[in-house]
Design a protein around this motif. Structure first.
Motif, PDB file in Angstrom:
ATOM      1  N   ALA A  79      33.963  57.855  29.150  1.00 29.48           N
ATOM      2  CA  ALA A  79      33.740  56.610  29.877  1.00 29.48           C
ATOM      3  C   ALA A  79      35.028  56.015  30.424  1.00 29.48           C
ATOM      4  O   ALA A  79      35.028  54.906  30.938  1.00 29.48           O
ATOM      5  N   GLN A  80      36.136  56.746  30.311  1.00 26.45           N
ATOM      6  CA  GLN A  80      37.392  56.252  30.873  1.00 26.45           C
ATOM      7  C   GLN A  80      38.312  57.418  31.181  1.00 26.45           C
ATOM      8  O   GLN A  80      38.139  58.524  30.658  1.00 26.45           O
ATOM      9  N   ALA A  81      39.280  57.166  32.044  1.00 21.93           N
ATOM     10  CA  ALA A  81      40.274  58.179  32.391  1.00 21.93           C
ATOM     11  C   ALA A  81      41.603  57.488  32.675  1.00 21.93           C
ATOM     12  O   ALA A  81      41.627  56.419  33.287  1.00 21.93           O
ATOM     13  N   ASP A  82      42.687  58.070  32.192  1.00 17.69           N
ATOM     14  CA  ASP A  82      44.024  57.596  32.530  1.00 17.69           C
ATOM     15  C   ASP A  82      44.531  58.439  33.695  1.00 17.69           C
ATOM     16  O   ASP A  82      44.854  59.619  33.532  1.00 17.69           O
ATOM     17  N   ILE A  83      44.557  57.839  34.872  1.00 19.13           N
ATOM     18  CA  ILE A  83      44.889  58.547  36.110  1.00 19.13           C
ATOM     19  C   ILE A  83      46.312  58.205  36.512  1.00 19.13           C
ATOM     20  O   ILE A  83      46.675  57.027  36.622  1.00 19.13           O
TER      21      ILE A  83
ATOM     22  N   HIS B 257      42.051  48.899  35.065  1.00 15.44           N
ATOM     23  CA  HIS B 257      42.633  47.902  34.154  1.00 15.44           C
ATOM     24  C   HIS B 257      44.110  47.658  34.456  1.00 15.44           C
ATOM     25  O   HIS B 257      44.671  46.678  33.955  1.00 15.44           O
ATOM     26  N   ARG B 258      44.712  48.498  35.257  1.00 13.76           N
ATOM     27  CA  ARG B 258      46.119  48.306  35.622  1.00 13.76           C
ATOM     28  C   ARG B 258      46.299  47.063  36.492  1.00 13.76           C
ATOM     29  O   ARG B 258      47.218  46.278  36.320  1.00 13.76           O
ATOM     30  N   ASN B 259      45.420  46.869  37.471  1.00 16.13           N
ATOM     31  CA  ASN B 259      45.543  45.727  38.380  1.00 16.13           C
ATOM     32  C   ASN B 259      44.338  44.788  38.346  1.00 16.13           C
ATOM     33  O   ASN B 259      44.299  43.798  39.081  1.00 16.13           O
TER      34      ASN B 259
ATOM     35  N   ILE C 105      39.017  49.872  45.006  1.00 11.41           N
ATOM     36  CA  ILE C 105      40.066  50.120  44.015  1.00 11.41           C
ATOM     37  C   ILE C 105      41.224  50.889  44.627  1.00 11.41           C
ATOM     38  O   ILE C 105      41.043  51.772  45.466  1.00 11.41           O
ATOM     39  N   GLN C 106      42.435  50.546  44.198  1.00  7.14           N
ATOM     40  CA  GLN C 106      43.611  51.334  44.516  1.00  7.14           C
ATOM     41  C   GLN C 106      44.321  51.699  43.220  1.00  7.14           C
ATOM     42  O   GLN C 106      44.212  50.994  42.217  1.00  7.14           O
TER      43      GLN C 106
ATOM     44  N   GLY D 257      52.247  55.094  38.723  1.00  4.59           N
ATOM     45  CA  GLY D 257      52.211  55.235  37.278  1.00  4.59           C
ATOM     46  C   GLY D 257      50.799  55.437  36.762  1.00  4.59           C
ATOM     47  O   GLY D 257      49.926  55.982  37.448  1.00  4.59           O
ATOM     48  N   ILE D 258      50.547  54.960  35.540  1.00  5.97           N
ATOM     49  CA  ILE D 258      49.271  55.203  34.861  1.00  5.97           C
ATOM     50  C   ILE D 258      48.278  54.104  35.196  1.00  5.97           C
ATOM     51  O   ILE D 258      48.590  52.920  35.099  1.00  5.97           O
ATOM     52  N   ASN D 259      47.071  54.507  35.565  1.00  5.82           N
ATOM     53  CA  ASN D 259      45.973  53.590  35.842  1.00  5.82           C
ATOM     54  C   ASN D 259      44.813  53.946  34.914  1.00  5.82           C
ATOM     55  O   ASN D 259      44.287  55.065  34.986  1.00  5.82           O
ATOM     56  N   ARG D 260      44.427  53.023  34.047  1.00 12.59           N
ATOM     57  CA  ARG D 260      43.281  53.263  33.170  1.00 12.59           C
ATOM     58  C   ARG D 260      42.012  52.829  33.888  1.00 12.59           C
ATOM     59  O   ARG D 260      41.817  51.649  34.182  1.00 12.59           O
ATOM     60  N   ILE D 261      41.133  53.794  34.166  1.00 12.65           N
ATOM     61  CA  ILE D 261      39.894  53.551  34.886  1.00 12.65           C
ATOM     62  C   ILE D 261      38.728  53.681  33.913  1.00 12.65           C
ATOM     63  O   ILE D 261      38.614  54.689  33.198  1.00 12.65           O
TER      64      ILE D 261
END
Length: 284
Positions: free
Chosen positions: A175-179, A209-211, A255-256, A260-264
């Motif tokens: 249910a999540q990915a660190d992109i 969750h990053r932005n 979304i953008q 770095g790391i973006n937790r989606i």
């Protein structure tokens, strides 16, 4: 080629490919001698401060597209062959046609969306050879990673094996990915939502969750339906219903991915959600 003073012409191997034509410093057809405008981009930051308000508005402004000049050499065994190869180059660099330009800089592949700025120019050396210059306009400015980077954001994995004994885990859910965006600037993903169940959720929420950007889609998919979300062009289309841009909530944001790391994270039972993006670079 060496009898005309051309012996590679570049530091390390460079290759350009566009519309089926390859130009490189090792080519027997279209030999690359030099290139300009392929590296080093500039982004100017503009800041406006208003007297009657706190803070300032900051905008990144690109003042012009990037023009890349590709210089090369053609050497043939006959005049007819030379004319044929010139026509091939003219068709490949047609200013009326947008095309992806693939570029190998000696270490890795990049690509860019380009429009040839004008038709290639030729300078005759003799009846069997000539030099050429091809002009391409990078209207989207950035170099991109060559392949799409894919991530599973939301997926149900069947864990049942036959035979099995109880108790056991029937399914596992991602249910999540660190992109990771490894580019020089933010980038905009394409998101594909596949309906894998007869009773999917009617609301799908995707959040970075990053932005803090959140996109909420209120649309109950049918089994086998695919919804494609293009966060760069701001489009949402269904394989069944066509344009469904009206199905996102008013407070939604496309979304953008920041550097770095973006937790989606995503919610949407009965679906499989995939993210595709390209890193964007100022230089290649």
């Amino acid at each position: 080629f060496k009898q005309f003073g051309y012996n590679g012409g570049t530091d390390g191997m460079k290759i350009f490919r566009i519309n089926g034509v390859e130009i490189s410093d090792k080519s027997d057809s279209f030999m690359l001698t030099s290139v300009s405008g392929d590296s080093g981009g500039s982004v100017k930051r503009s800041e406006t401060t208003y007297v009657d308000t706190d803070g300032a508005d900051i905008d990144d402004v690109l003042f012009q597209c990037r023009i890349v000049d590709i210089n090369g050499f053609i050497c043939c065994s006959s005049y007819m062959e030379l004319e044929r190869m010139k026509q091939t180059l003219l068709r490949a660099f047609n200013p009326k046609v947008k095309a992806p330009l693939a570029y190998y800089n000696g270490a890795r592949w990049y690509m860019a969306n380009v429009i040839p700025d004008k038709l290639p120019s030729f300078v005759k050396v003799n009846n069997f050879s000539c030099t050429f210059t091809a002009y391409v306009n990078m209207y989207e400015y950035y170099w991109l990673s060559y392949n799409d980077i894919r991530h599973n954001v939301f997926q149900r994995i069947n864990k049942v094996e036959s035979p099995f004994t109880l108790p056991c885990v029937f399914t596992q859910r991602i249910a999540q990915a660190d992109i990771i965006n490894e580019g020089d600037v933010e980038t905009f993903p394409k998101i594909a939502i596949h309906c894998t169940d007869n009773t999917p959720d009617g609301t799908i929420v995707i959040k970075n969750h990053r932005n803090g950007q959140t996109l909420t889609l209120k649309h109950r998919l049918s089994l086998g339906e695919i919804v494609n979300i293009d966060c760069y062009n701001h489009t949402i289309s269904s394989s069944i219903s066509g344009n469904i841009i009206e199905k996102i909530t008013p407070e939604s944001e496309f979304i953008q991915y920041e550097q770095g790391i973006n937790r989606i994270t995503a919610t949407g039972c009965g679906t499989s959600i995939l993210s595709y993006h390209k890193n964007r670079y100022l230089g290649a």
